[in-house]
Design a protein around this motif. Structure first.
Motif, short mmCIF file in Angstrom:
data_model
loop_
_atom_site.label_atom_id
_atom_site.label_comp_id
_atom_site.label_asym_id
_atom_site.label_seq_id
_atom_site.Cartn_x
_atom_site.Cartn_y
_atom_site.Cartn_z
N ARG A 138 -46.82 14.67 36.86
CA ARG A 138 -47.85 15.62 37.31
C ARG A 138 -48.28 16.53 36.17
O ARG A 138 -49.47 16.85 36.04
N ALA A 139 -47.35 16.94 35.34
CA ALA A 139 -47.68 17.80 34.20
C ALA A 139 -48.65 17.09 33.27
O ALA A 139 -49.59 17.70 32.72
N ASP A 140 -48.46 15.78 33.07
CA ASP A 140 -49.36 15.02 32.23
C ASP A 140 -50.77 14.98 32.83
O ASP A 140 -51.77 15.13 32.12
N CYS A 141 -50.85 14.79 34.15
CA CYS A 141 -52.17 14.78 34.82
C CYS A 141 -52.87 16.13 34.64
O CYS A 141 -54.08 16.19 34.39
N LYS A 142 -52.10 17.21 34.77
CA LYS A 142 -52.66 18.55 34.61
C LYS A 142 -53.27 18.72 33.22
O LYS A 142 -54.34 19.32 33.05
N LYS A 143 -52.59 18.19 32.20
CA LYS A 143 -53.10 18.29 30.83
C LYS A 143 -54.43 17.55 30.69
O LYS A 143 -55.26 17.90 29.85
N ARG A 144 -54.64 16.56 31.52
CA ARG A 144 -55.86 15.77 31.46
C ARG A 144 -56.96 16.34 32.37
O ARG A 144 -57.99 15.70 32.58
N GLY A 145 -56.70 17.52 32.92
CA GLY A 145 -57.68 18.13 33.83
C GLY A 145 -57.73 17.46 35.19
O GLY A 145 -58.76 17.49 35.87
N ALA A 146 -56.62 16.87 35.58
CA ALA A 146 -56.56 16.13 36.84
C ALA A 146 -55.28 16.50 37.59
O ALA A 146 -54.64 17.51 37.30
N ASP A 147 -54.91 15.68 38.55
CA ASP A 147 -53.64 15.83 39.26
C ASP A 147 -53.23 14.46 39.75
O ASP A 147 -54.01 13.50 39.70
N LEU A 148 -52.01 14.34 40.21
CA LEU A 148 -51.57 13.06 40.77
C LEU A 148 -52.48 12.69 41.94
O LEU A 148 -52.95 13.54 42.70
N VAL A 149 -52.75 11.41 42.09
CA VAL A 149 -53.74 10.92 43.04
C VAL A 149 -53.39 11.29 44.48
O VAL A 149 -52.22 11.26 44.90
N ILE A 150 -54.41 11.67 45.23
CA ILE A 150 -54.30 11.92 46.66
C ILE A 150 -55.05 10.81 47.38
O ILE A 150 -56.24 10.59 47.14
N ILE A 151 -54.36 10.10 48.24
CA ILE A 151 -54.95 8.95 48.95
C ILE A 151 -55.43 9.42 50.32
O ILE A 151 -54.65 9.81 51.18
N ASN A 152 -56.76 9.34 50.52
CA ASN A 152 -57.35 9.88 51.75
C ASN A 152 -57.65 8.84 52.82
O ASN A 152 -57.83 9.18 53.98
N ASN A 153 -57.75 7.57 52.43
CA ASN A 153 -58.13 6.56 53.40
C ASN A 153 -57.65 5.18 52.95
O ASN A 153 -57.11 5.02 51.85
N LYS A 154 -57.87 4.19 53.79
CA LYS A 154 -57.37 2.84 53.51
C LYS A 154 -58.05 2.23 52.29
O LYS A 154 -57.42 1.54 51.50
N LYS A 155 -59.37 2.47 52.13
CA LYS A 155 -60.09 1.93 50.98
C LYS A 155 -59.50 2.44 49.67
O LYS A 155 -59.31 1.69 48.71
N GLU A 156 -59.26 3.75 49.62
CA GLU A 156 -58.69 4.33 48.41
C GLU A 156 -57.27 3.81 48.19
O GLU A 156 -56.85 3.57 47.06
N LYS A 157 -56.52 3.64 49.27
CA LYS A 157 -55.16 3.12 49.17
C LYS A 157 -55.17 1.72 48.57
O LYS A 157 -54.35 1.37 47.72
N GLU A 158 -56.15 0.88 48.99
CA GLU A 158 -56.25 -0.47 48.44
C GLU A 158 -56.60 -0.43 46.96
O GLU A 158 -56.09 -1.24 46.17
N PHE A 159 -57.46 0.52 46.57
CA PHE A 159 -57.82 0.65 45.16
C PHE A 159 -56.61 1.07 44.33
O PHE A 159 -56.34 0.50 43.26
#
Length: 216
Positions: A114-135
């Motif tokens: 998570r710290a690495d994601c923060k350095k990249r201006g992001a965060d660990l992925v949040i999966i909101n639906n089945k389509k995103e989960k498949e991706f």
């Protein structure tokens, strides 16, 4: 006797004249009435036609307004779509929907990931639906990767609960069958096993990870 006859003749003549006058007046009145009836009917028709034309005009105006609003809305949607499509993800990131995703090649603990994601201006992925989960599953096809889901102690509810890194509760789940967890241990989720399901791992395990950055 002759005088009486003369008087009667004069009186009859006067009555006949009066009758003829009244008859003529009646004819004139009847003609005037018929004329007024015709005028009244014409006036009613004119009023009805005017009302119909007014209603048609109002409907046409309303239709034009709605058409104009619809056209403006379509233009705004098109502009928004164009602006979104113009945005690109950085090298090493993959786009899906309105987000960019980064899959690491190295391995870290959940916190380190998570710290690495923060350095990249992001965060660990949040999966909101089945389509995103498949991706995300496709991104993780070569092994499990940390996602932004953790098992935390909630002081307000005095219990352990799964929660996304943005503080939102877990509503849709894709857990692997037979998983267990115990209060007092710190767990986080990975995606995915060979069946494309989430698994539970200790925070201290070293895994790949997936970052997510919103485009808009």
């Amino acid at each position: 006797m002759m005088t009486g006859n003369i008087l009667l003749s004069v009186y009859f003549t006067l009555l006949q004249t009066r009758y003829d006058q009244l008859s003529n007046n009646n004819s004139q009145l009847q003609s005037s009435y018929e004329t007024l009836s015709v005028n009244h009917s014409q006036l009613q028709d004119e009023v009805k036609n005017l009302k119909d034309r007014t209603e048609v005009t109002l409907l046409q105006t309303r239709y034009d307004q709605l058409s104009n609003n619809n056209s403006q809305l379509q233009d705004e949607v098109k502009q928004l779509k164009n602006r979104t499509e113009e945005k690109c993800c950085l090298d090493g990131w993959t786009r899906f929907g309105c987000s960019c995703y980064f899959k690491s090649e190295e391995k870290k603990t959940w916190s380190g990931s998570r710290a690495d994601c923060k350095k990249r201006g992001a965060d660990l992925v949040i999966i909101n639906n089945k389509k995103e989960k498949e991706f995300v599953t496709e991104l993780s096809k070569d092994g499990e990767s940390w996602i932004g889901l953790r098992y935390e102690w909630r002081q307000s509810g005095s219990k352990w609960e799964w929660e996304w890194v943005d503080g939102s509760p877990l509503t849709e789940t894709f857990w692997a069958a037979g998983l267990t967890h115990y209060d007092g241990y710190w767990y986080a989720a990975t995606c995915c096993d060979q069946q494309g399901k989430w698994t539970q791992r200790y925070y201290s395990d070293n895994k790949n990870w997936i970052c997510e950055k919103k485009m808009i």
